[in-house]
Motif scaffolding. Sequence first.
Motif, PDB file in Angstrom:
ATOM      1  N   THR A  90       0.834  -1.202   0.000  1.00 28.88           N
ATOM      2  CA  THR A  90       0.000   0.000   0.000  1.00 28.88           C
ATOM      3  C   THR A  90       0.866   1.248   0.000  1.00 28.88           C
ATOM      4  O   THR A  90       2.080   1.173   0.117  1.00 28.88           O
ATOM      5  CB  THR A  90      -0.911  -0.011   1.241  1.00 28.88           C
ATOM      6  OG1 THR A  90      -0.112  -0.295   2.399  1.00 28.88           O
ATOM      7  CG2 THR A  90      -2.000  -1.046   1.091  1.00 28.88           C
ATOM      8  N   PRO A 115      -5.475  -3.007  -2.375  1.00 29.14           N
ATOM      9  CA  PRO A 115      -5.141  -2.599  -1.003  1.00 29.14           C
ATOM     10  C   PRO A 115      -5.505  -3.651   0.036  1.00 29.14           C
ATOM     11  O   PRO A 115      -4.936  -3.683   1.120  1.00 29.14           O
ATOM     12  CB  PRO A 115      -5.952  -1.314  -0.798  1.00 29.14           C
ATOM     13  CG  PRO A 115      -6.287  -0.821  -2.164  1.00 29.14           C
ATOM     14  CD  PRO A 115      -6.367  -2.050  -3.034  1.00 29.14           C
ATOM     15  N   ASN A 116      -6.497  -4.496  -0.334  1.00 25.33           N
ATOM     16  CA  ASN A 116      -6.881  -5.577   0.559  1.00 25.33           C
ATOM     17  C   ASN A 116      -7.326  -6.777  -0.257  1.00 25.33           C
ATOM     18  O   ASN A 116      -8.126  -6.652  -1.175  1.00 25.33           O
ATOM     19  CB  ASN A 116      -8.013  -5.122   1.508  1.00 25.33           C
ATOM     20  CG  ASN A 116      -8.065  -5.942   2.778  1.00 25.33           C
ATOM     21  OD1 ASN A 116      -8.119  -7.177   2.700  1.00 25.33           O
ATOM     22  ND2 ASN A 116      -8.052  -5.277   3.920  1.00 25.33           N
ATOM     23  N   HIS A 144      -4.651  -1.608  13.138  1.00 22.12           N
ATOM     24  CA  HIS A 144      -3.592  -2.512  12.677  1.00 22.12           C
ATOM     25  C   HIS A 144      -2.543  -2.729  13.753  1.00 22.12           C
ATOM     26  O   HIS A 144      -2.446  -1.971  14.717  1.00 22.12           O
ATOM     27  CB  HIS A 144      -2.904  -1.944  11.423  1.00 22.12           C
ATOM     28  CG  HIS A 144      -3.722  -2.079  10.180  1.00 22.12           C
ATOM     29  ND1 HIS A 144      -4.700  -1.179   9.822  1.00 22.12           N
ATOM     30  CD2 HIS A 144      -3.748  -3.035   9.223  1.00 22.12           C
ATOM     31  CE1 HIS A 144      -5.256  -1.550   8.701  1.00 22.12           C
ATOM     32  NE2 HIS A 144      -4.709  -2.678   8.309  1.00 22.12           N
ATOM     33  N   HIS A 145      -1.696  -3.738  13.489  1.00 21.04           N
ATOM     34  CA  HIS A 145      -0.522  -4.014  14.322  1.00 21.04           C
ATOM     35  C   HIS A 145       0.362  -2.761  14.345  1.00 21.04           C
ATOM     36  O   HIS A 145       0.275  -1.884  13.471  1.00 21.04           O
ATOM     37  CB  HIS A 145       0.250  -5.210  13.748  1.00 21.04           C
ATOM     38  CG  HIS A 145       0.621  -5.035  12.310  1.00 21.04           C
ATOM     39  ND1 HIS A 145       1.812  -4.454  11.907  1.00 21.04           N
ATOM     40  CD2 HIS A 145      -0.061  -5.314  11.179  1.00 21.04           C
ATOM     41  CE1 HIS A 145       1.843  -4.412  10.593  1.00 21.04           C
ATOM     42  NE2 HIS A 145       0.722  -4.906  10.116  1.00 21.04           N
ATOM     43  N   LYS A 148       3.019  -1.406  11.357  1.00 21.57           N
ATOM     44  CA  LYS A 148       2.589  -0.895  10.057  1.00 21.57           C
ATOM     45  C   LYS A 148       3.192   0.471   9.797  1.00 21.57           C
ATOM     46  O   LYS A 148       3.167   1.332  10.666  1.00 21.57           O
ATOM     47  CB  LYS A 148       1.057  -0.819  10.027  1.00 21.57           C
ATOM     48  CG  LYS A 148       0.513  -0.381   8.660  1.00 21.57           C
ATOM     49  CD  LYS A 148      -0.987  -0.532   8.602  1.00 21.57           C
ATOM     50  CE  LYS A 148      -1.558  -0.078   7.283  1.00 21.57           C
ATOM     51  NZ  LYS A 148      -0.954  -0.783   6.112  1.00 21.57           N
ATOM     52  N   ASP A 150       2.464   2.711   7.103  1.00 19.51           N
ATOM     53  CA  ASP A 150       1.657   3.755   6.489  1.00 19.51           C
ATOM     54  C   ASP A 150       0.335   3.956   7.226  1.00 19.51           C
ATOM     55  O   ASP A 150      -0.218   3.032   7.810  1.00 19.51           O
ATOM     56  CB  ASP A 150       1.411   3.463   4.996  1.00 19.51           C
ATOM     57  CG  ASP A 150       0.794   2.079   4.748  1.00 19.51           C
ATOM     58  OD1 ASP A 150       1.095   1.140   5.500  1.00 19.51           O
ATOM     59  OD2 ASP A 150       0.003   1.963   3.793  1.00 19.51           O
ATOM     60  N   SER A 153      -4.523   3.315   6.358  1.00 20.32           N
ATOM     61  CA  SER A 153      -4.293   2.098   5.582  1.00 20.32           C
ATOM     62  C   SER A 153      -4.773   2.290   4.144  1.00 20.32           C
ATOM     63  O   SER A 153      -5.629   3.133   3.846  1.00 20.32           O
ATOM     64  CB  SER A 153      -5.067   0.936   6.223  1.00 20.32           C
ATOM     65  OG  SER A 153      -6.471   1.145   6.081  1.00 20.32           O
ATOM     66  N   GLY A 154      -4.219   1.477   3.264  1.00 19.21           N
ATOM     67  CA  GLY A 154      -4.679   1.506   1.871  1.00 19.21           C
ATOM     68  C   GLY A 154      -6.138   1.109   1.773  1.00 19.21           C
ATOM     69  O   GLY A 154      -6.886   1.640   0.944  1.00 19.21           O
ATOM     70  N   THR A 155      -6.555   0.216   2.642  1.00 18.58           N
ATOM     71  CA  THR A 155      -7.957  -0.221   2.649  1.00 18.58           C
ATOM     72  C   THR A 155      -8.881   0.932   3.027  1.00 18.58           C
ATOM     73  O   THR A 155      -9.923   1.141   2.405  1.00 18.58           O
ATOM     74  CB  THR A 155      -8.143  -1.378   3.646  1.00 18.58           C
ATOM     75  OG1 THR A 155      -7.276  -2.454   3.281  1.00 18.58           O
ATOM     76  CG2 THR A 155      -9.583  -1.857   3.668  1.00 18.58           C
ATOM     77  N   VAL A 203      -4.060  -7.438  14.015  1.00 21.07           N
ATOM     78  CA  VAL A 203      -3.569  -7.796  12.678  1.00 21.07           C
ATOM     79  C   VAL A 203      -4.082  -6.718  11.718  1.00 21.07           C
ATOM     80  O   VAL A 203      -3.370  -5.768  11.413  1.00 21.07           O
ATOM     81  CB  VAL A 203      -4.010  -9.210  12.256  1.00 21.07           C
ATOM     82  CG1 VAL A 203      -3.575  -9.510  10.815  1.00 21.07           C
ATOM     83  CG2 VAL A 203      -3.451 -10.259  13.209  1.00 21.07           C
ATOM     84  N   ALA A 204      -5.363  -6.844  11.276  1.00 26.32           N
ATOM     85  CA  ALA A 204      -5.938  -5.850  10.358  1.00 26.32           C
ATOM     86  C   ALA A 204      -7.447  -5.817  10.541  1.00 26.32           C
ATOM     87  O   ALA A 204      -8.113  -6.853  10.401  1.00 26.32           O
ATOM     88  CB  ALA A 204      -5.599  -6.200   8.909  1.00 26.32           C
ATOM     89  N   PHE A 229      -5.868 -13.253   3.647  1.00 28.44           N
ATOM     90  CA  PHE A 229      -5.600 -12.539   2.390  1.00 28.44           C
ATOM     91  C   PHE A 229      -5.237 -13.490   1.248  1.00 28.44           C
ATOM     92  O   PHE A 229      -5.226 -13.097   0.082  1.00 28.44           O
ATOM     93  CB  PHE A 229      -4.448 -11.543   2.602  1.00 28.44           C
ATOM     94  CG  PHE A 229      -4.673 -10.563   3.711  1.00 28.44           C
ATOM     95  CD1 PHE A 229      -3.895 -10.599   4.860  1.00 28.44           C
ATOM     96  CD2 PHE A 229      -5.690  -9.615   3.629  1.00 28.44           C
ATOM     97  CE1 PHE A 229      -4.103  -9.708   5.899  1.00 28.44           C
ATOM     98  CE2 PHE A 229      -5.912  -8.715   4.655  1.00 28.44           C
ATOM     99  CZ  PHE A 229      -5.116  -8.766   5.797  1.00 28.44           C
TER     100      PHE A 229
HETATM  101  O1  LIG Z   1      -0.211  -3.467   6.847  1.00 31.69           O
HETATM  102  C1  LIG Z   1      -1.090  -4.366   6.964  1.00 31.69           C
HETATM  103  O2  LIG Z   1      -1.047  -5.329   7.767  1.00 31.69           O
HETATM  104  C2  LIG Z   1      -2.270  -4.262   6.056  1.00 31.69           C
HETATM  105  N1  LIG Z   1      -2.246  -3.337   5.135  1.00 31.69           N
HETATM  106  C3  LIG Z   1      -3.227  -3.185   4.109  1.00 31.69           C
HETATM  107  C4  LIG Z   1      -3.762  -1.763   4.122  1.00 31.69           C
HETATM  108  O3  LIG Z   1      -2.917  -0.831   4.332  1.00 31.69           O
HETATM  109  O4  LIG Z   1      -4.975  -1.605   3.896  1.00 31.69           O
HETATM  110  C5  LIG Z   1      -4.270  -4.272   4.098  1.00 31.69           C
HETATM  111  C6  LIG Z   1      -4.620  -4.828   5.431  1.00 31.69           C
HETATM  112  O5  LIG Z   1      -5.370  -3.880   6.138  1.00 31.69           O
HETATM  113  C7  LIG Z   1      -3.393  -5.227   6.213  1.00 31.69           C
END
Ligand SMILES: O=C(O)C1=N[C@H](C(=O)O)C[C@H](O)C1
Length: 254
Positions: A90, A115-116, A144-145, A148, A150, A153-155, A203-204, A229
């Motif tokens: 992402t 992104p997901n 998220h954990h 991460k 960014d 999130s991309g999602t 996790v996510a 995923f």
């Molecule tokens: O970094 C992650 O773990 C994830 N990243 C993706 C996002 O940025 O959306 C997808 C998912 O959420 C897990």
Amino acid sequence: MIKVIISGFKGRMGSTAVEMVNNDPKLELAALLDPFATEKEVAGVPVFNDKADVLSVATDVWVDFTIPDVAYDNTKFALENKICPVVGTTGFTEAQITELIALSKSKKVGGLIAPNFAIGAILVMEFAKKAAQYFPDVEIIELHHDNKKDAPSGTAIKTAELIKETRTYKKQGAADEVESIPGARGAEFDGMRIHSVRLPGLVAHQEVIFGAKGEGLTLRHDSYDRVSFMGGVNLGIKKVVNIDTLVYGLEHLL
Ligand SMILES: O=C(O)C1=N[C@H](C(=O)O)C[C@H](O)C1
Ligand SMILES: NC(=O)C1=CN([C@@H]2O[C@H](COP(=O)(O)OP(=O)(O)OC[C@H]3O[C@@H](n4cnc5c(N)ncnc54)[C@H](O)[C@@H]3O)[C@@H](O)[C@H]2O)C=CC1
């Protein structure tokens, strides 16, 4: 047999993808790429530290689970060398995605930036797009954990982009609201808000919360394990070899 290179194979997602490919008789692990790898091969599969060296091996699909800083260059490299990208990394900008789609069309190479890859997450995004037709007031909370890189999130960004397609624009919250602590109201996207939670043990996860007079609607998806995923990654690998354009979002291949 589809030959697959996995970029970022030492990472959380890359290592999960290696296991998924190895367990599918229709897929062949052709190469592994990671600048932090010290081994020269894994179970007979060549390991590279530099993407240019990947061209020494015949590959059909480039799976990418790396870092935002290199995802664009990796995807462009794959397309230029007629390797179909299946990118989960992402952090792309809108302009980068537009440019990569145009490149894929000029090269007639199929690909996917998603992104997901979790089917449940795709469904939440589709449901949120539908709900936004009726509920313009919405806030997204992604969790998220704490490794991460960014945010959002991309999602969450993709969810907000889909909501924007059907939502009547409005700037949410009190017109005279004041943040006594900067950032308190979260990130703003098209007048709505996005909040990013980072905690160990997660996790996510994503909630899309709609509010209206006398009612609310909450959509939620949880990924408890990165295996969630892999069904989408597997589907993407098998689909991209039969298309000639890069698509943004797994929903386009379902
Ligand atoms: O970094 C992650 O773990 C994830 N990243 C993706 C996002 O940025 O959306 C997808 C998912 O959420 C897990
Ligand atoms: N689309 C989806 O469904 C999902 C996407 N992601 C995204 O995937 C990406 C990776 O996530 P994680 O696996 O958790 O990260 P991670 O940090 O565990 O793994 C990233 C890996 O990429 C490697 N790397 C760094 N630069 C590289 C380069 N130039 N070439 C090749 N490899 C390189 C690192 O050494 C590391 O092994 C993130 O952007 C994340 O948002 C994560 C989960 C699901």
